[in-house]
Scaffold this motif. Structure first.
Motif: not given
Length: 175
Positions: A149-164
């Motif tokens: 996703x694009x953060x508030x500072x216009x940088x590309x961000x990436x997050x890995x979240x548990x499926x459940x």
């Protein structure tokens, strides 16, 4: 005879541009360039189409998924494919397939966050300007959501979240 000479007019052919010919040439060149571009993309994307066809056949043969709805690929440490589909009875399933297409693990889609729940979790916790992608993958033998996703500072961000649960495993800010 004299009158005949007076009636003869010498016409000089004036050279002028026929705009219709000019536009036909421009349109013809445009059509040719479009055809070449489409041909290039068709040929360059054929390996991906072939892989998708092979994956669909493999998943339908090795699992109880009857209809494939979505395929995503992950190239983290090794290439894995996530195939989302439905069984003949209408139950949504996820199959994780390794790059050699020798093994497939299946999971129930209903066991994890729905797309709507995931979107709400991302909007609440990370406040993105724009969500680029949210794909299912496997991380350390666990089914996860990988969200860019694009953060508030216009940088590309990436997050890995548990499926459940939606618990974060990795957060990378400012790529």
């Amino acid at each position: 005879m004299m009158q005949f000479k007076d009636d003869i007019r010498i016409r000089h052919r004036q050279k002028h541009v026929h705009w219709a010919h000019f536009w036909f040439i421009i349109v013809g060149v445009g059509i040719l360039l479009c055809a070449l571009g489409l041909g290039y993309f068709y040929v360059s994307l054929s390996p991906m189409r072939n892989d998708e066809v092979r994956l669909q056949r493999f998943v339908k043969k090795e699992t109880n998924i009857a209809t494939v709805q979505q395929i995503s690929v992950d190239h983290r440490q090794k290439t894995t494919y996530a195939i989302i589909g439905t069984t003949a009875s209408g139950q949504e399933k996820i199959a994780i397939v390794n790059s050699k297409m020798s093994h497939a693990k299946t999971y129930n889609r209903s066991g994890g966050l729905t797309d709507k729940q995931l979107r709400q979790l991302i909007l609440t916790n990370y406040k993105p300007k724009k969500i680029y992608s949210a794909n299912i993958s496997e991380y350390k033998q666990t089914l996860v959501w990988e969200v860019s996703y694009k953060g508030q500072n216009n940088a590309l961000n990436y997050v890995t979240l548990d499926f459940k649960t939606g618990k974060s495993y990795r957060v990378i800010n400012g790529l």
